[in-house]
Design an enzyme around this catalytic site. Structure first.
Site, short mmCIF file in Angstrom:
data_model
loop_
_atom_site.label_atom_id
_atom_site.label_comp_id
_atom_site.label_asym_id
_atom_site.label_seq_id
_atom_site.Cartn_x
_atom_site.Cartn_y
_atom_site.Cartn_z
N GLU A 143 -50.03 58.48 -73.27
CA GLU A 143 -50.13 59.24 -72.02
C GLU A 143 -48.81 59.83 -71.59
OE1 GLU A 143 -51.29 56.15 -72.47
OE2 GLU A 143 -53.48 56.34 -72.33
N HIS B 254 -18.41 54.92 -69.49
CA HIS B 254 -19.65 55.68 -69.29
C HIS B 254 -19.77 56.08 -67.83
CE1 HIS B 254 -23.87 56.86 -70.09
NE2 HIS B 254 -24.00 56.58 -68.81
N HIS C 133 -20.29 62.46 -66.22
CA HIS C 133 -20.30 61.77 -67.52
C HIS C 133 -19.50 62.54 -68.56
CE1 HIS C 133 -23.74 60.19 -65.28
NE2 HIS C 133 -23.69 59.13 -66.04
#
Lengths: 628, 628
Positions: B367, B262, B37
């Site tokens: 959580e 990308h 990338h």
């Protein structure tokens, strides 16, 4: 804020009485059950009374009506309140409410589930009702083009869940003016005060920053509630969040705003005093407004011809590419909808957008909302396909998948880039536990095809398959091994190279089918006859064929999977055979041992111990060890 | 914003050169690898150059130094940039960087992992680095009491993940002025523009609404970066988010701010032109500032005496209560830290707070952040116990648990209220897939004790057990069956009622051990001799004892679990025996069939088909069917 309101003074008076009845009934049913969350119900009694009397448009006799409003209790533990509303509109009677709540075989469960026809989705895992509602509202605005409204009662504690912010973000991105969240800010969580307690301004800033309209009210002021809900419905292009400051336990003065009363039924004496104070049991019956007539702009067409592309045997094609091609073909079915986690160019789900942009929704990097949108669309009768990299698609929203199972909705999930086969991106991107995780989901189906035609066929079949249907796809291109007219029923498998005197059975799925076939070829040179099973349907699986293969090959099986050793393909096979009472069973489970790293796919399959070479070696040893 | 800055003009000039080198090196290594990338690295080159030259305090020769700053690439795909920084400080040489990146056996993986000593946590699943950093910063501020700073490079796309907002919420709640997120707002995601593109004000409003300080800058203006990072470090009680407007691909003019680049290496010709345009390869070597000397305020004391309570055989105690008692006893170990998901009164984790409030952190209903905090604390050398209801503890942050496995950190998870046994709250609260999900996690240990002494013993052992260690606890109270001095090693099991001529083996764990014992008693009346195995350690498991039992009882095994049938206790047993080449194997897996509802625990165990009555019936049939 304008003073716009909708309700007459008679309606407000009725709502005031109803609020009392909802409180009394919430106390009665939970005290009778000896468990439940009355205080969390009492805080929202006024909110729901005003909604029911003045704003909800719902035909209780026809819950499937296409233009009914939706009402979701994201704070599912307030089920006493929800069920008391059902009594007030006459669909649950007093006896059922008071005596069956939380009892075995009752449909009035501790937390709501769609066993009740008026419940869209199971809630009780916090922070999921609002995300689900985004999916419902997407359907209403963009697909059905109906004017129903989606109302969601949220708790304040659950705004700590990131999923709530994923939901508001997408609701504002998609301009869902047909969605209203009503947050019952009662200040107290299970264990003590919430993070923001009654700092209504801080809630409002968060809501507004995420693009929704915030309306802060006193949640016990019926006029204010009426005003807020009226405005909420008249906001065509922006979701509304009503932030209602409330008192936990409101109406039971001995425990109002007191910590330590979350999730506790009032003891009978306290309940009696509270009910007397409220004025005792009443029997109001509310007639809610009916929705406008209306039908969805989209008519299902289950028989629309779907022509999936074909491929030549030997051609190298990635199964993710075949998925994209088959998905595009499914655009011919007007209820098929695609949801992307901002990786549509990698998963090939993006090909659907090219042919059908109006039924393609970009959820960006927010997999919880990706899954919840699928659930909401399924509630509205659509056939949603949600796609992302398998690692993120399954692991990130796993609790949403679990709850989709509890809701018993039908959604289709396609996870690409599974296993070590993905190569250089490394272990963070490798789904290696997804088969185990998905097999254990209630109502799940787990598919893992090895080539383009089988993938395309299964993708087409998925559209008509109920349950939580998961297809695992591979990144790399592998040869087509099946003709394009081959059939791939759910629960089937394909047997290759079978002969009556085979020595061993090799079982693979996806990428490892190719390794098994290569191994069988190699073994043949050593006069070891190996049949190969392509177990493309891992759940349900074709137990009969496995049993036959066992009997034919002296119980000698080798399973091979691009997945960790626990609970995957090998686990599925040995679980299926465990009660077959076979005369012999000698299984070797080849799976990814240890933490993989980056590298070329072939290097990684080899390092993981699941390439043809390892299969050959295992087969050689197994035939040697257990030959008769 | 004040004009406060830290760097001299010489430093700024050095940073300018370094930024170029980081860009050149990011292009070189990814083009050589043919993947990666680079454009996501180029956008953040200036940000990281300024950080490295002027702000990061790190002794590269001693990565374990207690007062080193932490640097986490939450956008793990920008690994070319991170590794180029490592080259610039001299810990990775040019050859390793350029030629080993993403190669098999290289430590420079596609996404960073702690195989590199300067990497705290594996990233690559977006939206996790910042939550992990919250755990590290909690440790720094409240436990270590050191002045190190935690810097996190985030992508803009990942702000769509709700976990990012859970993290900022907790960072501001806990006043983590020692935490700075630097968001590289380069406008483009993988598949197209991000939701907010360059709307910096909207980002800032969200950040501020969640309680952090927002500083918006041009991410290519070195002075502005210096100013922002200077301020970030001088903000003792509030986290900072630097929102840096950047250009994706910055420095490679042909692809700057262009969609479609990308995750793509520059082709060699394009790479050559870009590198020439940047001025070619350079060999700057940066000496970062060293941290102040300092040692943690907490000294580990692994031998501190831990006295867990004792119980009498026959006494009825919930295993969650035994967990709470043992956890409180572990407060004697100064590195044990407890994290609660706002259910500490139900899980009994709250008992730790009573004895040791300074090492108890409330994470509220979030959580994912609960798990990430555990990971961050583990990075700092603490022994974190995270507790919640099993359904939420495992399913909600499952991707965080998966990534904790990739990071190979050691965390301890205790999930209470597992299975249908919880009763009236219904299926949304019932963990029924957690054993399957946890078994498939790399480096996991799965424990499920049936009584108080075994729970207490295992909780104490967990503190000294590496890996992702999960203990499943039960809601209801059951009789103590072991004396308090009994030993429960990880990987062990307990055999009850064994005799040489047993007919069948019953295998349970947790609540089903009691059902198995009752069934064995009942079977004895019919002259069927059943031995019972308490398989409290499900992963790893005691394969030898299972094999012995198989041989002793003609291969007749019945496994019983309060869990769905796939991948749980039964799956673990049959997987373990699959390659044992036993003369006979007749297994019946009793597990929760179908979706459970609300009811009393006994009713639900019975409805699920896992109560003593079902075990008796299965044993009777099995002995009949397969008797010799």
């Amino acid at each position: 804020m304008t003073a716009m309101t909708a309700m007459t003074s008679e309606q407000l008076a009725l709502a005031r009485h109803l609020a009392i009845q909802l409180r009394v009934d919430s106390i009665r049913c939970s005290t009778q059950a000896g468990s439940g969350h009355p205080t969390s119900s009492l805080s929202a009694g006024d909110l729901m009374a005003v909604l029911l009397v003045g704003h909800l448009r719902y035909d209780w006799a026809a819950p499937e009506g296409p233009n009914n409003d939706h009402l979701i209790f994201s704070k599912g533990h307030a089920s006493p309140l929800l069920y008391s509303m059902y009594r007030a509109v006459g669909v649950v009677n007093e006896k059922e409410l008071v005596y069956s709540y939380r009892q075995f075989n009752s449909r009035l469960e501790g937390h709501p589930t769609p066993r009740l026809p008026w419940v869209d989705v199971a809630t009780g895992s916090l922070g999921q009702g609002l995300p689900d509602a985004v999916g419902i509202s997407l359907a209403g605005k963009y697909l059905d083009k109906l004017d129903f409204h989606t109302w969601v009662l949220c708790g304040d504690s659950e705004t700590a869940e990131g999923s709530v912010w994923e939901a508001l973000d997408k609701a504002s991105f998609y301009k869902l003016g047909n969605l209203t969240a009503i947050v019952d800010v009662n200040r107290l969580g299970q264990n003590g005060p919430t993070e923001l307690q009654w700092e209504m301004d801080r809630y409002a800033r968060r809501v507004e920053a995420f693009g929704a309209r915030a309306i802060v009210i006193d949640g016990h002021d019926l006029n204010a509630i009426d005003g807020a809900l009226t405005q909420a419905r008249s906001n065509p292009d922006q979701p509304t969040v009503v932030l209602a400051r409330t008192i936990k336990g409101k109406g039971a003065p001995e425990i109002e705003d007191k910590n330590g009363w979350h999730g506790k039924a009032l003891p009978p004496d306290l309940a009696d005093r509270a009910i007397s104070g409220l004025g005792g049991v009443t029997h109001l019956r509310i007639a809610t407004a009916l929705p406008e007539a209306g039908t969805s702009a989209i008519t299902p067409s289950p028989d629309a011809p779907v022509t999936v592309p074909t491929w030549d045997v030997g051609e190298k094609v990635a199964t993710r590419a075949a998925f994209g091609a088959a998905l595009s073909a499914l655009a011919a079915r007007p209820t098929v909808v695609v949801l992307d986690g901002e990786v549509g160019n990698s998963t090939h789900a993006g090909e659907f957008r090219d042919v059908c942009p109006e039924r393609y929704f970009e959820m960006f990097i927010a997999e919880q909302q990706l899954m919840a949108s699928a659930v909401g669309l399924a509630v509205r009768g659509y056939i949603p396909f949600a796609a992302s990299f398998a690692a993120f698609l399954i692991a990130r929203p796993y609790d949403f998948i679990r709850m989709a199972g509890v809701s018993e909705v039908s959604i289709r999930l396609v996870g690409t880039h599974a296993g070590v086969e993905i190569g250089q991106d490394g272990p963070s991107q490798m789904a290696l536990e997804d088969i185990a995780a998905m097999r254990a989901i209630h109502s799940s189906v787990v598919l893992y095809p090895c080539d383009a035609p089988s993938t395309a066929s299964l993708v087409r079949t998925m559209a008509d398959t109920d349950g939580i249907v998961y297809l695992r796809a591979t990144r790399g291109a592998y040869p087509v091994i099946y003709p394009s007219d081959e059939q791939f029923p759910i629960g089937g498998c394909k047997v290759h190279r079978a002969a009556p005197n085979d020595d061993v059975t090799l079982i693979g799925a996806g990428v490892t089918v190719h390794e098994c076939l290569a191994a069988a070829e190699e073994l043949a040179k050593e006069d070891v006859a190996a049949r190969v099973i392509d177990l493309y349907s891992i759940k349900p699986l074709d137990r009969d064929t496995l049993v036959d293969a066992c009997r034919a090959t002296g119980g000698r099986l080798i399973t091979v999977e691009d997945h960790y050793p626990e609970g995957g393909l090998g686990g599925a096979v040995v679980e299926a055979l465990a009660d077959a009472d076979l005369p012999a069973l000698h299984v070797r489970i080849l799976a990814v041992n240890g933490l993989p790293a980056s590298g070329e796919p072939a290097e990684l399959l080899n390092a993981a111990g699941i390439s043809a070479r390892h299969i050959v070696e295992a087969a050689r040893n197994l035939v040697g060890v257990s030959a008769p």
